[in-house]
Design a protein around this motif. Structure first.
Motif, PDB file in Angstrom:
ATOM      1  N   HIS A 189      53.009 -43.472  -2.158  1.00 23.25           N
ATOM      2  CA  HIS A 189      51.908 -44.310  -2.636  1.00 23.25           C
ATOM      3  C   HIS A 189      50.636 -43.461  -2.693  1.00 23.25           C
ATOM      4  CE1 HIS A 189      54.382 -47.878  -2.400  1.00 23.25           C
ATOM      5  NE2 HIS A 189      54.722 -47.550  -1.164  1.00 23.25           N
ATOM      6  N   SER A 190      50.618 -42.525  -3.627  1.00 25.81           N
ATOM      7  CA  SER A 190      49.510 -41.573  -3.691  1.00 25.81           C
ATOM      8  C   SER A 190      48.178 -42.262  -3.972  1.00 25.81           C
ATOM      9  CB  SER A 190      49.787 -40.512  -4.767  1.00 25.81           C
ATOM     10  OG  SER A 190      49.933 -41.118  -6.046  1.00 25.81           O
ATOM     11  N   ASP A 191      48.221 -43.415  -4.651  1.00 30.47           N
ATOM     12  CA  ASP A 191      46.987 -44.139  -4.948  1.00 30.47           C
ATOM     13  C   ASP A 191      46.291 -44.607  -3.679  1.00 30.47           C
ATOM     14  OD1 ASP A 191      49.289 -45.817  -4.693  1.00 30.47           O
ATOM     15  OD2 ASP A 191      48.127 -47.497  -5.473  1.00 30.47           O
ATOM     16  N   ARG A 192      47.059 -44.869  -2.631  1.00 30.02           N
ATOM     17  CA  ARG A 192      46.464 -45.300  -1.369  1.00 30.02           C
ATOM     18  C   ARG A 192      45.737 -44.141  -0.680  1.00 30.02           C
ATOM     19  NH1 ARG A 192      51.475 -49.188   0.770  1.00 30.02           N
ATOM     20  NH2 ARG A 192      51.494 -50.502  -1.126  1.00 30.02           N
ATOM     21  N   PHE A 193      46.303 -42.959  -0.763  1.00 24.40           N
ATOM     22  CA  PHE A 193      45.626 -41.784  -0.219  1.00 24.40           C
ATOM     23  C   PHE A 193      44.363 -41.476  -1.026  1.00 24.40           C
ATOM     24  CE2 PHE A 193      49.899 -41.352   1.432  1.00 24.40           C
ATOM     25  CZ  PHE A 193      49.700 -40.888   2.723  1.00 24.40           C
ATOM     26  N   ASP A 194      44.445 -41.678  -2.329  1.00 24.05           N
ATOM     27  CA  ASP A 194      43.271 -41.474  -3.171  1.00 24.05           C
ATOM     28  C   ASP A 194      42.172 -42.468  -2.811  1.00 24.05           C
ATOM     29  OD1 ASP A 194      41.902 -40.191  -5.386  1.00 24.05           O
ATOM     30  OD2 ASP A 194      42.238 -42.032  -6.504  1.00 24.05           O
ATOM     31  N   GLN A 195      42.537 -43.712  -2.498  1.00 19.06           N
ATOM     32  CA  GLN A 195      41.553 -44.702  -2.114  1.00 19.06           C
ATOM     33  C   GLN A 195      40.896 -44.345  -0.776  1.00 19.06           C
ATOM     34  OE1 GLN A 195      39.218 -48.191  -2.597  1.00 19.06           O
ATOM     35  NE2 GLN A 195      40.356 -46.886  -4.003  1.00 19.06           N
ATOM     36  N   HIS A 228      44.416 -36.495  -1.021  1.00 18.73           N
ATOM     37  CA  HIS A 228      45.018 -36.572  -2.354  1.00 18.73           C
ATOM     38  C   HIS A 228      44.671 -35.315  -3.152  1.00 18.73           C
ATOM     39  CE1 HIS A 228      46.655 -38.561  -5.891  1.00 18.73           C
ATOM     40  NE2 HIS A 228      45.576 -38.245  -6.568  1.00 18.73           N
ATOM     41  N   ALA A 229      45.689 -34.535  -3.542  1.00 20.38           N
ATOM     42  CA  ALA A 229      47.093 -34.657  -3.200  1.00 20.38           C
ATOM     43  C   ALA A 229      47.266 -34.262  -1.728  1.00 20.38           C
ATOM     44  CB  ALA A 229      47.924 -33.744  -4.093  1.00 20.38           C
ATOM     45  N   PHE A 230      48.093 -35.041  -1.010  1.00 15.10           N
ATOM     46  CA  PHE A 230      48.209 -34.990   0.440  1.00 15.10           C
ATOM     47  C   PHE A 230      48.681 -33.606   0.884  1.00 15.10           C
ATOM     48  CE2 PHE A 230      50.358 -37.288   4.245  1.00 15.10           C
ATOM     49  CZ  PHE A 230      49.233 -37.093   5.025  1.00 15.10           C
ATOM     50  N   GLY A 263      37.666 -32.559  -1.620  1.00  9.17           N
ATOM     51  CA  GLY A 263      38.187 -33.854  -1.200  1.00  9.17           C
ATOM     52  C   GLY A 263      38.983 -33.793   0.081  1.00  9.17           C
ATOM     53  N   ALA A 264      38.427 -33.137   1.122  1.00  9.25           N
ATOM     54  CA  ALA A 264      39.193 -32.932   2.347  1.00  9.25           C
ATOM     55  C   ALA A 264      38.303 -32.956   3.582  1.00  9.25           C
ATOM     56  CB  ALA A 264      39.938 -31.597   2.273  1.00  9.25           C
ATOM     57  N   LEU A 265      38.939 -33.225   4.716  1.00 10.90           N
ATOM     58  CA  LEU A 265      38.290 -33.189   6.025  1.00 10.90           C
ATOM     59  C   LEU A 265      38.577 -31.838   6.654  1.00 10.90           C
ATOM     60  CD1 LEU A 265      39.350 -36.756   7.194  1.00 10.90           C
ATOM     61  CD2 LEU A 265      36.972 -36.012   6.866  1.00 10.90           C
ATOM     62  N   LEU A 299      42.347 -21.067   0.186  1.00  8.21           N
ATOM     63  CA  LEU A 299      43.137 -19.844   0.286  1.00  8.21           C
ATOM     64  C   LEU A 299      44.632 -20.146   0.287  1.00  8.21           C
ATOM     65  CD1 LEU A 299      41.076 -18.079   3.109  1.00  8.21           C
ATOM     66  CD2 LEU A 299      40.856 -17.770   0.629  1.00  8.21           C
ATOM     67  N   GLY A 300      44.984 -21.358   0.711  1.00  6.76           N
ATOM     68  CA  GLY A 300      46.391 -21.747   0.766  1.00  6.76           C
ATOM     69  C   GLY A 300      46.509 -23.244   0.899  1.00  6.76           C
ATOM     70  N   ALA A 301      47.594 -23.811   0.392  1.00  5.94           N
ATOM     71  CA  ALA A 301      47.808 -25.258   0.443  1.00  5.94           C
ATOM     72  C   ALA A 301      49.266 -25.543   0.758  1.00  5.94           C
ATOM     73  CB  ALA A 301      47.417 -25.905  -0.883  1.00  5.94           C
ATOM     74  N   TYR A 302      49.479 -26.526   1.610  1.00  4.85           N
ATOM     75  CA  TYR A 302      50.831 -26.933   2.000  1.00  4.85           C
ATOM     76  C   TYR A 302      50.951 -28.431   1.780  1.00  4.85           C
ATOM     77  CZ  TYR A 302      55.087 -27.225   4.876  1.00  4.85           C
ATOM     78  OH  TYR A 302      56.369 -27.418   5.342  1.00  4.85           O
TER      79      TYR A 302
END
Length: 282
Positions: free
Chosen positions: A149-155, A81-83, A62-64, A95-98
């Motif tokens: 507003h995590s739902d907006r990032f999910d949208q 999401h999660a941002f 789920g990423a660019l 390998l890593g997430a921030y």
């Protein structure tokens, strides 16, 4: 051509009425994506068409994601999401997430440089300088990202996922179509189809801009036809845009609550067909 694995994935439900609420999340994601684009600018050979800066939607995470560089090869990605900013290997394993919530651009860049050093890339080469401008946001001036507003990032993730799947299906069955990529300047995800020498049809999804604050699918033409050129009817509740550019548009607010995938695909087919006809002088 054989359809890609990504093209057959499940449609994610879009919320047509939430489109205008996505503006702040969209701008934050746009700025976060520049951290991934900076990887291409910093470590890849610059290309005349700016393709070294573009991003690929990877649905499994789920990423660019940027293109790869280094040995072992790695890439950076911006996840709605999660941002977060992600470091991926060439098989797109994380390998890593921030997590970006509460962090600044400089916080993220510092973390990225530490990661790059761990994987053998010169962190001093990683630069946030770019040769284009994007819409400003408070994060430009040192404010922290906020994923409240995590739902907006999910949208937003749903819009990119559905658009990528729809366009990849078109590419899989269309000659002379470019790979589906997100362009970090306007932040649209798109493909370009050459329908005749020097004539192209662009097919994309813009998550919102100065024309409409809501996300929209579009199909445009190059060279652009005259405004008075006759245009046929569009399927899927699409409409013609004539302000500044000529092309077909399906805005979020015109997408139904049900049957969304069929509606979008019908719009795309009719718009590509009509734009191709216009360019060929039919």
């Amino acid at each position: 051509m054989t359809p890609t694995r990504e093209a057959s994935r499940t449609w994610r439900q879009l919320d047509p009425q939430r489109g205008v609420d996505l503006g702040d999340a969209r701008l934050q994601l746009h700025h976060a994506a520049q951290l991934a684009t900076a990887f291409g600018i910093s470590y890849l050979t610059a290309q005349p068409d700016d393709s070294h800066t573009n991003l690929e939607w990877i649905d499994s995470i789920g990423a660019l994601a940027s293109k790869t560089a280094g040995s072992p090869a790695i890439r950076l990605a911006a996840r709605p999401h999660a941002f977060a900013i992600l470091v991926l290997d060439e098989r797109t394993n994380v390998l890593g997430a921030y997590l970006l919530d509460g962090r600044t651009i400089e916080n993220a860049a510092s973390w990225i440089r530490g990661q790059l050093a761990e994987y053998g890339l010169d962190p001093a080469r990683y630069t946030l300088k770019r040769h284009y401008e994007i819409p400003r946001h408070a994060v430009d001036d040192g404010a922290s990202f906020s994923a409240t507003h995590s739902d907006r990032f999910d949208q937003l993730a749903s819009w990119y996922s559905d658009a990528a799947a729809t366009f990849e299906q078109v590419v899989s069955s269309t000659a002379n179509a470019s790979p589906v990529r997100c362009w970090p300047h306007h932040f649209d995800i798109a493909t370009l189809i050459e329908v005749a020498p020097g004539k192209t049809v662009g097919l994309g999804m813009e998550p919102g801009d100065e024309y409409w604050q809501e996300p929209y699918f579009y199909v445009n033409m190059s060279p652009s036809p005259r405004p008075e050129t006759p245009r046929g009817e569009l399927a899927g509740n699409g409409a013609w845009n004539t302000r500044d550019w000529i092309g077909a548009v399906l805005r979020a607010s015109r997408v139904g609550e049900t049957g969304q995938q069929s509606q979008v695909e019908e719009f795309v087919r009719s718009a590509v067909r009509e734009c191709t006809r216009i360019l060929r002088g039919g």
